[in-house]
Design a protein around this motif. Structure first.
Motif, short mmCIF file in Angstrom:
data_model
loop_
_atom_site.label_atom_id
_atom_site.label_comp_id
_atom_site.label_asym_id
_atom_site.label_seq_id
_atom_site.Cartn_x
_atom_site.Cartn_y
_atom_site.Cartn_z
N VAL A 45 48.43 31.90 30.54
CA VAL A 45 47.80 30.33 29.94
C VAL A 45 50.04 30.26 29.81
O VAL A 45 50.40 30.85 28.80
N ARG A 46 50.13 29.91 30.46
CA ARG A 46 51.84 29.29 29.89
C ARG A 46 51.87 27.94 28.54
O ARG A 46 51.78 26.60 29.61
N LEU A 47 52.69 28.19 28.33
CA LEU A 47 52.64 26.37 26.82
C LEU A 47 53.75 26.31 26.58
O LEU A 47 55.12 27.55 27.16
N PHE A 48 54.84 25.22 27.10
CA PHE A 48 55.22 24.38 26.95
C PHE A 48 55.72 23.58 25.41
O PHE A 48 54.76 22.72 25.47
N PRO A 49 55.83 24.13 24.36
CA PRO A 49 55.43 23.29 23.03
C PRO A 49 56.78 22.37 22.59
O PRO A 49 57.70 22.85 23.63
N GLY A 50 56.17 21.68 21.56
CA GLY A 50 57.60 20.93 20.92
C GLY A 50 58.09 19.74 22.48
O GLY A 50 59.35 18.98 21.49
N GLY A 51 57.12 19.43 22.88
CA GLY A 51 57.91 18.01 23.79
C GLY A 51 58.74 18.29 24.95
O GLY A 51 59.06 17.50 25.82
N VAL A 52 58.59 19.81 25.14
CA VAL A 52 59.38 20.11 26.26
C VAL A 52 59.60 19.77 27.69
O VAL A 52 60.74 19.40 28.15
N ALA A 53 58.31 19.35 28.07
CA ALA A 53 57.79 18.56 29.22
C ALA A 53 57.48 17.68 29.44
O ALA A 53 58.05 16.54 30.08
N GLY A 54 58.67 16.52 28.15
CA GLY A 54 58.54 15.54 28.00
C GLY A 54 57.29 14.79 26.85
O GLY A 54 56.95 15.38 26.64
N ASP A 55 57.47 13.24 27.30
CA ASP A 55 56.15 13.07 26.46
C ASP A 55 55.12 11.97 27.19
O ASP A 55 54.77 12.74 28.57
N ASP A 56 54.17 11.88 26.42
CA ASP A 56 53.19 11.45 26.58
C ASP A 56 52.76 10.85 28.46
O ASP A 56 52.19 10.99 29.38
N PRO A 57 53.58 9.55 28.98
CA PRO A 57 53.90 9.83 30.26
C PRO A 57 54.12 10.59 30.84
O PRO A 57 54.14 10.58 32.37
N ASP A 58 54.86 11.16 30.50
CA ASP A 58 55.58 12.80 31.86
C ASP A 58 54.82 13.22 32.35
O ASP A 58 54.36 13.80 33.18
N VAL A 59 53.59 13.47 30.69
CA VAL A 59 52.76 14.77 30.99
C VAL A 59 52.20 14.52 31.46
O VAL A 59 51.53 14.84 32.88
N VAL A 60 51.72 13.49 31.68
CA VAL A 60 50.22 12.41 32.61
C VAL A 60 51.21 12.42 33.91
O VAL A 60 50.46 13.02 34.73
N ARG A 61 52.18 12.45 34.30
CA ARG A 61 52.73 12.18 35.45
C ARG A 61 52.98 13.29 36.00
O ARG A 61 52.30 13.85 37.71
N LYS A 62 53.05 14.42 35.07
CA LYS A 62 53.34 16.14 36.18
C LYS A 62 51.79 16.94 35.68
O LYS A 62 51.66 17.20 37.74
N MET A 63 51.22 16.27 35.58
CA MET A 63 49.21 16.54 35.42
C MET A 63 48.87 15.45 36.56
O MET A 63 48.38 16.93 37.65
N ARG A 64 49.48 14.63 37.13
CA ARG A 64 48.32 14.41 38.55
C ARG A 64 49.44 14.79 40.08
O ARG A 64 49.40 14.69 40.73
N LEU A 65 50.39 15.07 39.79
CA LEU A 65 51.57 15.22 39.87
C LEU A 65 50.60 17.82 40.99
O LEU A 65 51.23 18.18 41.40
N GLY A 66 50.21 18.23 39.91
CA GLY A 66 49.71 19.56 40.08
C GLY A 66 50.99 20.37 39.39
O GLY A 66 50.56 21.19 39.33
N THR A 67 52.01 19.95 38.61
CA THR A 67 53.09 20.56 37.85
C THR A 67 52.66 21.38 36.27
O THR A 67 52.48 22.45 35.87
N LEU A 68 51.71 19.71 36.03
CA LEU A 68 51.03 20.85 34.88
C LEU A 68 49.65 20.43 34.53
O LEU A 68 48.48 20.17 35.59
N ASN A 69 48.37 21.38 34.21
CA ASN A 69 47.40 22.01 34.56
C ASN A 69 46.73 21.30 33.19
O ASN A 69 45.13 20.51 33.35
N GLY A 70 46.98 20.64 31.55
CA GLY A 70 46.46 20.57 31.05
C GLY A 70 47.35 20.14 29.61
O GLY A 70 48.49 20.39 29.95
N ALA A 71 46.82 19.29 28.97
CA ALA A 71 47.88 18.80 28.04
C ALA A 71 47.52 19.08 26.96
O ALA A 71 45.67 18.84 26.11
N PHE A 72 48.09 19.14 25.25
CA PHE A 72 46.99 18.70 24.04
C PHE A 72 47.95 18.20 22.82
O PHE A 72 49.47 18.41 22.76
#
Length: 98
Positions: A71-98
């Protein structure tokens, strides 16, 4: 304010749900399985108690899977805000978010 026990319970339920989704995906026989890397973004601050719980859970997944699940964690919002994270999940760059 939220009860810490309730918040931790909800967090653990979310992790179990994520594990169930990963575990129910069709997989080839054990010999042919490649390592799995779960990329997970979170807004919890790096080094916070929540982040430490996530790191402990990631270590348990790695141990239980014999090192095949990382599991690779990206804490503190370094992967972006909610819309960015959802977009990255749709693209397959991220697998999940919490």
């Amino acid at each position: 304010m939220t009860d810490p026990r309730r918040a931790r319970r909800l967090f653990l339920i979310a992790l179990v749900a994520l594990a169930a989704v990963v575990a129910t995906e069709p997989m080839p026989p054990v010999e042919a399985q490649a390592p799995v890397i779960v990329r997970m973004a979170t807004l919890v601050p790096d080094g916070s108690s929540w982040h430490l719980i996530l790191k402990e859970t990631a270590a348990k997944w790695k141990q239980i899977s014999g090192g095949r699940v990382t599991v690779r964690l990206f804490p503190g919002g370094v992967a972006g805000d909610d819309p960015d994270v959802v977009r990255k999940m749709r693209l397959g760059t991220l697998n999940g978010a919490f």
